[in-house]
Design a protein around this motif. Structure first.
Motif, PDB file in Angstrom:
ATOM      1  N   ASP A 117      16.114-121.798 -17.966  1.00 47.63           N
ATOM      2  CA  ASP A 117      17.227-121.980 -18.696  1.00 47.63           C
ATOM      3  C   ASP A 117      17.778-123.329 -17.814  1.00 47.63           C
ATOM      4  N   GLU A 118      17.752-122.983 -16.503  1.00 47.65           N
ATOM      5  CA  GLU A 118      18.451-124.087 -15.459  1.00 47.65           C
ATOM      6  C   GLU A 118      17.512-125.269 -15.631  1.00 47.65           C
ATOM      7  N   GLY A 119      16.350-125.409 -15.642  1.00 50.21           N
ATOM      8  CA  GLY A 119      15.473-126.343 -15.943  1.00 50.21           C
ATOM      9  C   GLY A 119      15.401-127.211 -16.886  1.00 50.21           C
ATOM     10  N   CYS A 120      15.980-126.879 -17.896  1.00 53.38           N
ATOM     11  CA  CYS A 120      16.141-127.482 -19.215  1.00 53.38           C
ATOM     12  C   CYS A 120      17.622-127.702 -19.836  1.00 53.38           C
ATOM     13  N   PRO A 121      18.240-128.573 -18.989  1.00 57.16           N
ATOM     14  CA  PRO A 121      19.524-128.888 -19.388  1.00 57.16           C
ATOM     15  C   PRO A 121      19.736-129.548 -20.861  1.00 57.16           C
ATOM     16  N   ALA A 122      21.018-128.981 -21.377  1.00 55.05           N
ATOM     17  CA  ALA A 122      21.114-129.305 -22.958  1.00 55.05           C
ATOM     18  C   ALA A 122      21.445-130.753 -23.467  1.00 55.05           C
ATOM     19  N   ALA A 123      21.918-131.468 -22.636  1.00 53.58           N
ATOM     20  CA  ALA A 123      21.812-133.001 -22.901  1.00 53.58           C
ATOM     21  C   ALA A 123      20.710-133.773 -22.834  1.00 53.58           C
ATOM     22  N   GLU A 124      20.149-133.423 -21.571  1.00 50.31           N
ATOM     23  CA  GLU A 124      18.709-134.284 -21.375  1.00 50.31           C
ATOM     24  C   GLU A 124      17.700-133.571 -22.126  1.00 50.31           C
ATOM     25  N   PHE A 125      17.819-132.260 -22.736  1.00 51.93           N
ATOM     26  CA  PHE A 125      16.876-131.809 -23.818  1.00 51.93           C
ATOM     27  C   PHE A 125      17.091-132.546 -25.258  1.00 51.93           C
ATOM     28  N   ALA A 126      18.418-132.508 -25.588  1.00 55.23           N
ATOM     29  CA  ALA A 126      18.792-133.304 -26.909  1.00 55.23           C
ATOM     30  C   ALA A 126      18.090-134.604 -27.010  1.00 55.23           C
ATOM     31  N   ALA A 127      18.155-135.526 -25.652  1.00 59.21           N
ATOM     32  CA  ALA A 127      17.568-136.644 -25.743  1.00 59.21           C
ATOM     33  C   ALA A 127      16.151-136.769 -25.813  1.00 59.21           C
ATOM     34  N   PHE A 128      15.485-135.689 -25.402  1.00 58.16           N
ATOM     35  CA  PHE A 128      14.071-135.617 -25.313  1.00 58.16           C
ATOM     36  C   PHE A 128      13.625-135.245 -27.083  1.00 58.16           C
ATOM     37  N   CYS A 129      14.492-134.569 -27.502  1.00 56.63           N
ATOM     38  CA  CYS A 129      14.214-134.328 -29.080  1.00 56.63           C
ATOM     39  C   CYS A 129      14.397-135.611 -29.666  1.00 56.63           C
ATOM     40  N   HIS A 132      11.649-137.885 -30.315  1.00 52.98           N
ATOM     41  CA  HIS A 132      10.400-137.463 -30.863  1.00 52.98           C
ATOM     42  C   HIS A 132      10.818-136.804 -32.144  1.00 52.98           C
ATOM     43  N   PRO A 133      11.486-137.620 -33.163  1.00 55.89           N
ATOM     44  CA  PRO A 133      12.205-137.080 -34.295  1.00 55.89           C
ATOM     45  C   PRO A 133      11.005-136.458 -35.415  1.00 55.89           C
ATOM     46  N   ASP A 134       9.742-136.694 -35.005  1.00 57.48           N
ATOM     47  CA  ASP A 134       8.573-136.330 -36.139  1.00 57.48           C
ATOM     48  C   ASP A 134       7.963-134.890 -35.504  1.00 57.48           C
ATOM     49  N   ARG A 135       8.755-134.197 -34.677  1.00 58.61           N
ATOM     50  CA  ARG A 135       8.124-132.868 -34.158  1.00 58.61           C
ATOM     51  C   ARG A 135       9.186-131.700 -34.474  1.00 58.61           C
ATOM     52  N   ARG A 136       8.495-130.620 -34.691  1.00 59.02           N
ATOM     53  CA  ARG A 136       9.413-129.392 -34.873  1.00 59.02           C
ATOM     54  C   ARG A 136       9.533-128.798 -33.442  1.00 59.02           C
ATOM     55  N   VAL A 137      11.134-128.650 -33.380  1.00 62.19           N
ATOM     56  CA  VAL A 137      11.598-128.106 -32.056  1.00 62.19           C
ATOM     57  C   VAL A 137      11.402-126.738 -31.684  1.00 62.19           C
ATOM     58  N   VAL A 138      10.404-126.222 -30.900  1.00 59.07           N
ATOM     59  CA  VAL A 138      10.331-124.809 -30.617  1.00 59.07           C
ATOM     60  C   VAL A 138      10.858-124.636 -29.171  1.00 59.07           C
ATOM     61  N   VAL A 139      11.668-123.790 -29.112  1.00 65.03           N
ATOM     62  CA  VAL A 139      12.101-123.483 -27.619  1.00 65.03           C
ATOM     63  C   VAL A 139      12.049-121.937 -27.492  1.00 65.03           C
ATOM     64  N   TYR A 140      11.693-121.585 -26.346  1.00 60.32           N
ATOM     65  CA  TYR A 140      11.416-120.240 -25.624  1.00 60.32           C
ATOM     66  C   TYR A 140      12.933-119.803 -25.821  1.00 60.32           C
ATOM     67  N   ALA A 141      12.789-118.111 -25.886  1.00 59.71           N
ATOM     68  CA  ALA A 141      14.138-117.513 -25.755  1.00 59.71           C
ATOM     69  C   ALA A 141      15.000-117.974 -24.072  1.00 59.71           C
ATOM     70  N   ASN A 142      14.164-118.080 -23.388  1.00 55.50           N
ATOM     71  CA  ASN A 142      14.850-118.387 -21.945  1.00 55.50           C
ATOM     72  C   ASN A 142      15.270-119.740 -21.838  1.00 55.50           C
ATOM     73  N   THR A 143      16.335-119.891 -22.752  1.00 56.45           N
ATOM     74  CA  THR A 143      17.136-121.165 -22.693  1.00 56.45           C
ATOM     75  C   THR A 143      18.566-120.924 -23.228  1.00 56.45           C
ATOM     76  N   SER A 144      19.590-121.926 -22.951  1.00 63.59           N
ATOM     77  CA  SER A 144      20.857-121.917 -23.306  1.00 63.59           C
ATOM     78  C   SER A 144      21.216-121.688 -24.618  1.00 63.59           C
ATOM     79  N   ALA A 145      22.299-121.401 -25.091  1.00 59.13           N
ATOM     80  CA  ALA A 145      22.785-121.492 -26.662  1.00 59.13           C
ATOM     81  C   ALA A 145      22.848-122.749 -27.070  1.00 59.13           C
ATOM     82  N   GLU A 146      22.898-123.764 -26.081  1.00 57.64           N
ATOM     83  CA  GLU A 146      23.363-125.178 -26.551  1.00 57.64           C
ATOM     84  C   GLU A 146      21.733-125.855 -26.984  1.00 57.64           C
ATOM     85  N   VAL A 147      20.744-125.293 -26.117  1.00 60.63           N
ATOM     86  CA  VAL A 147      19.224-125.762 -26.134  1.00 60.63           C
ATOM     87  C   VAL A 147      18.755-125.283 -27.474  1.00 60.63           C
TER      88      VAL A 147
END
Length: 354
Positions: A117-129, A132-147
């Motif tokens: 969770d700590e290693g995947c900040p929401a703002a940076e992750f949103a920018a990463f997504c 890459h708008p052509d990809r389905r975003v699959v996140v592991y449960a070990n993430t924040s509500a924001e992610v």
């Protein structure tokens, strides 16, 4: 900044708390008080397999649940309790609140987070997504509500393979976060096109392949059980790779008398309960290149104890709250996971819990 650079930024790993030792009579009295508080507040205790054995025992004794992340999420939606007390880490409490907004959700310590969770900040992750708008975003449960709110799917380790395999069969390309080891294993097993965020769990990344080889030589008849958050050189030596529930089932079902277990040692309580005659050995976190920060027990999971469990029931000051707008978005991929699991008969509680 790349996902690897973000995920590799130093994470403050706390020292495991030191709880005062309790005599048998003190422990019995404390558990009795907690039982009374749970009953008085119409509360159900939900604990993860990695928490202290006393908490797991109390959850089962009081009609609560001890389970993996998927079953913890399901439990709150069917429990009649008006309060859920989640013993685990923060994302588990958030998931309970997302699924049950009408219920009060408490945790013994809201500071109990997770290195993934700590290693995947929401703002940076949103920018990463967004890149890459052509990809389905699959996140592991070990993430924040924001992610989770940015995702198309949420998965736990027990359901990651079938979900990604399903998406791959539909021709989808995947953006995966945050655990690179679990992501690599899923990619290898499914053949899916996956772009992987470069996070890792401080517990599982500490397991050492070379040291495991040495331990296996000492115990050639032992079965090796590995959680897929572990490094590739550890997973490669496994007889069974799977979620916490799958590893527990392996101890009860395989004929081996000895098991080498590469996951958080909190799981040993349930394994010993179900298979008391089996010998359990912790996979090594020492050896060449050792950088152990957790020594096979999550320091954030260790923030859950009988002492602060009683205090949160007295004070009610560690309540999990999720912004309604974030909750509404995060609910979609979580529900998608739960519905997918139900439709395909994936998961389920251990036999003695059914």
């Amino acid at each position: 900044m790349t996902s690897e650079a973000i995920a590799r930024r130093p994470i403050l790993v706390p020292q495991p708390p030191s709880w005062p030792a309790l005599s048998p009579s003190e422990k019995a009295a404390l558990k009795g008080r907690i039982r009374g508080l749970l009953a008085a507040q119409d509360a159900a205790l939900v604990a993860h397999y990695y928490t202290d054995g006393d908490i797991q025992e109390l959850a089962e004794e009081t009609g609560g649940l001890v389970a993996d992340s998927l079953e913890m999420a399901r439990f709150g939606t069917t429990s009649p309790a008006s309060t859920l007390v989640v013993c685990g880490v923060r994302f588990m409490g958030e998931t309970a609140k997302i699924l049950n907004p009408e219920k009060r959700v408490l945790m013994p310590d809201l500071a109990a987070t997770c290195s993934l969770d700590e290693g995947c900040p929401a703002a940076e992750f949103a920018a990463f997504c967004d890149a890459h708008p052509d990809r389905r975003v699959v996140v592991y449960a070990n993430t924040s509500a924001e992610v989770k709110a940015r995702a198309d799917w949420v998965v736990t380790s027990s359901i990651a393979l079938p979900v990604v395999r399903h998406l791959h069969e539909q021709g989808e390309k995947i953006l995966w976060a945050p655990d690179r080891h679990l992501g690599r294993w899923v990619q290898q097993e499914t053949g899916a096109d996956m772009l992987i965020w470069q996070g890792a769990c401080v517990v599982h990344e500490a397991f050492k392949g070379y040291a495991l080889e040495q331990l296996r030589r000492l115990h050639p008849d032992a079965a090796v059980l590995v959680h897929p958050e572990s490094p590739a050189e550890v997973v490669a030596q496994a007889d069974v790779v799977g979620s916490t529930t799958q590893l527990i089932k392996a101890v009860t079902e395989l004929p081996n008398e000895t098991f080498i277990v590469a996951t958080d040692q909190g799981i040993f309580w349930k394994m010993h309960q179900l298979a008391p005659h089996k010998r359990l050995l912790a996979a090594p976190t020492a050896g060449v290149g050792a950088t152990c920060e957790s020594c096979a027990h999550c320091p954030w999971m260790a923030m859950n104890a009988l002492q602060n469990l009683e205090q949160v029931l007295i004070r009610g000051d560690q309540e999990v709250l999720v912004d309604p707008a974030i909750r509404e978005r995060a609910l979609v991929p979580i529900r998608r996971m739960i519905d997918f699991a139900r439709e395909r008969g994936i998961g389920g509680r251990l036999p003695e819990q059914a």
